[in-house]
Enzyme design. Structure first.
Site, PDB file in Angstrom:
ATOM      1  N   ARG A   6     -17.566  -3.923  -0.243  1.00 55.17           N
ATOM      2  CA  ARG A   6     -16.811  -4.656   0.912  1.00 55.17           C
ATOM      3  C   ARG A   6     -17.314  -4.088   2.108  1.00 55.17           C
ATOM      4  O   ARG A   6     -17.489  -4.981   3.126  1.00 55.17           O
ATOM      5  CB  ARG A   6     -15.451  -4.460   0.644  1.00 55.17           C
ATOM      6  CG  ARG A   6     -14.781  -3.378   0.846  1.00 55.17           C
ATOM      7  CD  ARG A   6     -13.310  -3.224   0.257  1.00 55.17           C
ATOM      8  NE  ARG A   6     -12.847  -1.836  -0.163  1.00 55.17           N
ATOM      9  CZ  ARG A   6     -11.751  -1.162   0.234  1.00 55.17           C
ATOM     10  NH1 ARG A   6     -11.022  -1.808   1.241  1.00 55.17           N
ATOM     11  NH2 ARG A   6     -11.609  -0.070  -0.092  1.00 55.17           N
ATOM     12  N   GLU A  54      -3.358 -17.626   4.624  1.00 54.18           N
ATOM     13  CA  GLU A  54      -4.765 -18.075   3.697  1.00 54.18           C
ATOM     14  C   GLU A  54      -5.027 -19.774   3.850  1.00 54.18           C
ATOM     15  O   GLU A  54      -6.361 -19.993   4.312  1.00 54.18           O
ATOM     16  CB  GLU A  54      -4.781 -17.555   2.373  1.00 54.18           C
ATOM     17  CG  GLU A  54      -4.749 -16.040   2.549  1.00 54.18           C
ATOM     18  CD  GLU A  54      -3.171 -15.456   2.658  1.00 54.18           C
ATOM     19  OE1 GLU A  54      -2.402 -16.270   2.364  1.00 54.18           O
ATOM     20  OE2 GLU A  54      -2.988 -14.270   2.819  1.00 54.18           O
ATOM     21  N   PHE A  79      -6.138 -14.294  -3.185  1.00 59.40           N
ATOM     22  CA  PHE A  79      -5.402 -15.212  -1.870  1.00 59.40           C
ATOM     23  C   PHE A  79      -6.170 -16.235  -1.334  1.00 59.40           C
ATOM     24  O   PHE A  79      -5.918 -17.139  -0.809  1.00 59.40           O
ATOM     25  CB  PHE A  79      -4.676 -14.242  -0.880  1.00 59.40           C
ATOM     26  CG  PHE A  79      -4.030 -13.033  -1.475  1.00 59.40           C
ATOM     27  CD1 PHE A  79      -2.928 -13.584  -2.486  1.00 59.40           C
ATOM     28  CD2 PHE A  79      -4.020 -11.897  -1.147  1.00 59.40           C
ATOM     29  CE1 PHE A  79      -2.141 -12.455  -3.145  1.00 59.40           C
ATOM     30  CE2 PHE A  79      -3.020 -10.681  -1.732  1.00 59.40           C
ATOM     31  CZ  PHE A  79      -2.406 -10.991  -2.463  1.00 59.40           C
ATOM     32  N   HIS A 105     -11.903  -7.364  -3.146  1.00 62.01           N
ATOM     33  CA  HIS A 105     -10.735  -6.936  -4.091  1.00 62.01           C
ATOM     34  C   HIS A 105     -10.729  -7.893  -5.396  1.00 62.01           C
ATOM     35  O   HIS A 105      -9.611  -8.357  -5.614  1.00 62.01           O
ATOM     36  CB  HIS A 105      -9.515  -6.893  -3.479  1.00 62.01           C
ATOM     37  CG  HIS A 105      -9.108  -5.800  -2.252  1.00 62.01           C
ATOM     38  ND1 HIS A 105     -10.171  -5.701  -1.162  1.00 62.01           N
ATOM     39  CD2 HIS A 105      -8.424  -4.823  -2.184  1.00 62.01           C
ATOM     40  CE1 HIS A 105      -9.695  -4.565  -0.697  1.00 62.01           C
ATOM     41  NE2 HIS A 105      -8.731  -4.029  -1.312  1.00 62.01           N
ATOM     42  N   ASP A 113      -2.792  -1.617  -7.342  1.00 60.78           N
ATOM     43  CA  ASP A 113      -2.084  -2.709  -6.872  1.00 60.78           C
ATOM     44  C   ASP A 113      -1.448  -3.497  -8.072  1.00 60.78           C
ATOM     45  O   ASP A 113      -0.525  -4.284  -7.745  1.00 60.78           O
ATOM     46  CB  ASP A 113      -2.716  -3.374  -5.922  1.00 60.78           C
ATOM     47  CG  ASP A 113      -2.582  -2.938  -4.565  1.00 60.78           C
ATOM     48  OD1 ASP A 113      -1.658  -1.972  -4.302  1.00 60.78           O
ATOM     49  OD2 ASP A 113      -3.179  -3.480  -3.422  1.00 60.78           O
ATOM     50  N   ARG A 163     -13.484  -3.719  -4.266  1.00 65.22           N
ATOM     51  CA  ARG A 163     -12.938  -2.412  -3.693  1.00 65.22           C
ATOM     52  C   ARG A 163     -13.642  -1.125  -3.913  1.00 65.22           C
ATOM     53  O   ARG A 163     -13.686  -0.313  -2.779  1.00 65.22           O
ATOM     54  CB  ARG A 163     -11.345  -2.582  -3.954  1.00 65.22           C
ATOM     55  CG  ARG A 163     -10.485  -1.477  -3.431  1.00 65.22           C
ATOM     56  CD  ARG A 163      -9.134  -1.569  -3.723  1.00 65.22           C
ATOM     57  NE  ARG A 163      -8.274  -0.663  -2.964  1.00 65.22           N
ATOM     58  CZ  ARG A 163      -8.072   0.622  -3.335  1.00 65.22           C
ATOM     59  NH1 ARG A 163      -8.384   0.883  -4.795  1.00 65.22           N
ATOM     60  NH2 ARG A 163      -7.344   1.503  -2.753  1.00 65.22           N
TER      61      ARG A 163
END
Ligand SMILES: Cc1ncc(C[n+]2csc(CCOP(=O)(O)OP(=O)(O)O)c2C)c(N)n1
Ligand SMILES: [Mg+2]
Lengths: 308, 266
Positions: A6, A54, A79, A105, A113, A163
């Site tokens: 990222r 989004e 998302f 991610h 998460d 990530r």
């Protein structure tokens, strides 16, 4: 010292912003996570934080593309490919608009998460859309090439990034990156491992183990999942006796499925797909999750030996 | 109950959990402590740690699911599971996931984590209670950044349309999200006026004053869904985290944890 894909994306986007003033960027309150913040800092007037919205972000990007701009859209893979799926499908892909998606991610390596944030289906979702191209880079250097490639292509492209911090893969980076053409990192005559993303170093590790046991194993980095490099797949299908694919994604609809679609109807090597076995993820450290879900060199070695 | 003391105990647990896992979301967990305390200790009916699925219980949806350490600390305090479980937050195989998972954690009613979805699920719960002629109530806690999701407004419209006077949403109005303040990222405008215009009964309280929250929770619905705007401070109770968006999702180092923990005076 490594860096996350990222961050490699964010840095490259900022460089592209300098080279091409048509590029604009949109994020959904995750610029600090997807790393589109590098672009935001340099080109605040060409960066749009759309808030946690989004679907609106993707359709806004479609509008921006309609008037000749090149939008890069980023958020978490779930998302983007998930929540905004139908916006991508109908407002962007259906019209073949020049919108780029760089979702971070992705996969289990999101880590703590947990399952609600670990996208194990985004390759499938993006791949199934007509007009969409899908690139899954494996290391920071390849990510820069992938993002540059996405910017240069006309029409929608999805670049999947992750990530965690990872190391560059020297054997990979010395080879040229060609869109739609797999990178054969090392050749082999008994077996072949076709991998993408964070599975590439694991595939190299598996090959090393197999070589030590006298099994000559090719490692193929399938960075472009769509359009898939059928030529390379079919070449190894007739050359080796066993092939496995490895991806940080569901076994349904991702890299393995794309390879199987090419192999269908062809005699040749035995083929097996390693990925997440139709399960959701859960909280944990990325390495522990890879072990839990069988995304390991040992698993690849075992699968190949079973087939030989 | 000594609310102040209890709030400090809950905050201390949150800090311990988040330091142990070196991930997670301190800011938004600390801002909604009093809101969840008002719900769990004073308002919600039919809660039974021995029978977490009691069908007659009031339902709770933590729509801003990333703040689950607060929910877990309270559920442990109420006896839904041992307090010692809290140390396993976010670890492989723990029943305490990074975002609420009702299949794993006793006392969690609905899975959340993807912002906006919990708000809509709460509509279905409240509507379901009406259809089945049940008297239990549905409560949801939303984030201010979360209210940028279109889904929240689709839900808000349907709640008024179906006259869901058995539904209460509480807004954790801490004014911060990930990339900065609401005002910088995507301005919410006059949020109370918006909910009024959408047909909700609106109350406005200090979100760290449990008595004031309790009063608003008891106040009449007047035939409408209820919206309680709770004014809060992100990172509340930890001096160096208060009003800092950078503490949305950053891990504490040892020194920071020790300072934050000491400030709870437990
Ligand atoms: C649909 C969706 N988009 C993005 C995210 C990533 N995310 C997690 S928390 C957060 C910010 C939330 O801000 P707010 O609602 O104000 O919560 P609080 O300040 O109370 O922590 C974001 C963008 C998410 N969880 N779900
Ligand atoms: Mg907030």
């Amino acid at each position: 010292m490594g860096k996350s894909l990222r961050v490699a994306f964010g840095e490259t986007l900022a460089k592209l912003g300098e080279e091409n003033e048509n590029i604009v960027a949109l994020d959904a309150d995750l610029a600090n996570a997807t790393q589109s913040k590098y672009f935001k800092e340099k080109f605040p007037e060409r960066f749009f934080d759309m808030g946690i919205a989004e679907a609106n972000m993707v359709d806004t990007a479609a509008g921006l593309a309609h008037v000749g701009l090149t939008p890069f859209v980023s958020t978490f893979a779930l998302f983007g490919a998930g929540r905004a799926y139908e916006e991508i499908r109908n407002s962007v892909a259906y019209e073949n608009l020049n919108v780029k998606f760089a979702f971070s991610h992705s996969g289990l390596s999101v880590g703590e998460d947990g399952g609600s944030h670990q996208s194990v289906e985004d390759i499938a979702l993006m791949r199934v859309m007509p007009n969409m191209r899908v690139i899954v880079p494996a290391d920071p250097k390849e990510t820069e090439k992938a993002v540059r490639c996405a910017a240069a292509l006309d029409g929608p492209v999805y670049v999947r990034v992750g990530r965690p911090v990872v190391e560059d893969i020297p054997e990979l980076d010395e080879k040229p990156f060609e869109f739609g053409k797999a990178t054969v990192i090392k050749d082999g005559t008994d077996a072949a491992i076709i991998a993408c993303g964070l599975m590439v170093p694991i595939a190299l590790e598996a090959a090393k183990t197999l070589e030590a046991e006298g099994i000559s194993t090719a490692v193929i980095n399938m960075h472009t999942i769509k359009p898939i490099d059928a030529e390379t797949i079919l070449k190894y299908n007739s050359k080796v006796k066993a092939m496995v694919s490895m991806e940080e994604h569901s076994v349904i609809g991702g890299l393995g499925s794309a390879v199987a679609e090419v192999l269908a109807g062809n005699a040749g090597a035995k083929f097996s797909i390693i990925g997440i076995n139709d399960l959701f993820g859960q909280s944990g450290k990325p390495d522990n999750l890879f072990a839990e879900y069988g995304l390991t060199a040992e698993h690849a070695v075992e699968e190949i030996k079973k087939m030989l | 109950m000594d609310y102040e003391k209890k709030a400090k105990e809950i905050r201390a647990e949150i800090l311990k959990m988040l330091f142990a896992c070196q991930s997670g979301h301190p800011g938004g967990s600390l801002s909604c402590v009093e809101m969840l305390m008002a719900l769990y200790y004073d308002t919600m009916k039919g809660l039974d740690p021995k029978d977490p699925k009691n069908p007659e219980r009031d339902r709770f949806v933590l729509s801003k699911g990333h703040s689950c350490p607060t929910l877990y600390a309270i559920l442990a305090d109420l006896g839904y599971f041992p307090k010692s479980d809290l140390a396993s937050l976010r670890q492989l195989h723990s029943h305490l996931q990074g975002h609420p998972d009702c299949k794993k954690t006793p006392g969690v009613d609905v899975n959340t984590g993807s912002l906006g979805q919990g708000a809509s699920v709460s509509i279905g719960l409240a509507l379901g209670a009406k259809v089945q002629k049940k008297t239990w109530k549905t409560y949801a806690v939303l984030g201010d950044g979360e209210c940028q999701e279109g889904l929240v407004w689709e839900a808000a419209m349907s709640a008024a349309h179906y006259k869901l006077d058995n539904l209460t949403w509480m807004l954790d109005y801490n004014h911060l999200q990930i990339d900065g303040s609401n005002e910088e990222v995507m301005d919410l405008g006059d949020i109370n006026a918006k909910f009024k215009a959408f047909g909700w009964e609106v109350y406005d309280v200090d979100g760290h004053d449990i008595k004031a929250i309790d009063e608003a929770l008891q106040a009449p619905h007047n035939g409408k869904p209820k919206f309680i705007c709770c004014h809060t401070v992100k990172g509340k109770g930890v001096s160096f985290m208060e009003n800092q968006f950078g503490w949305h999702g950053s891990p504490m180092n040892k020194e920071q944890f020790e300072k934050a923990f000491a400030e709870q005076e437990v």
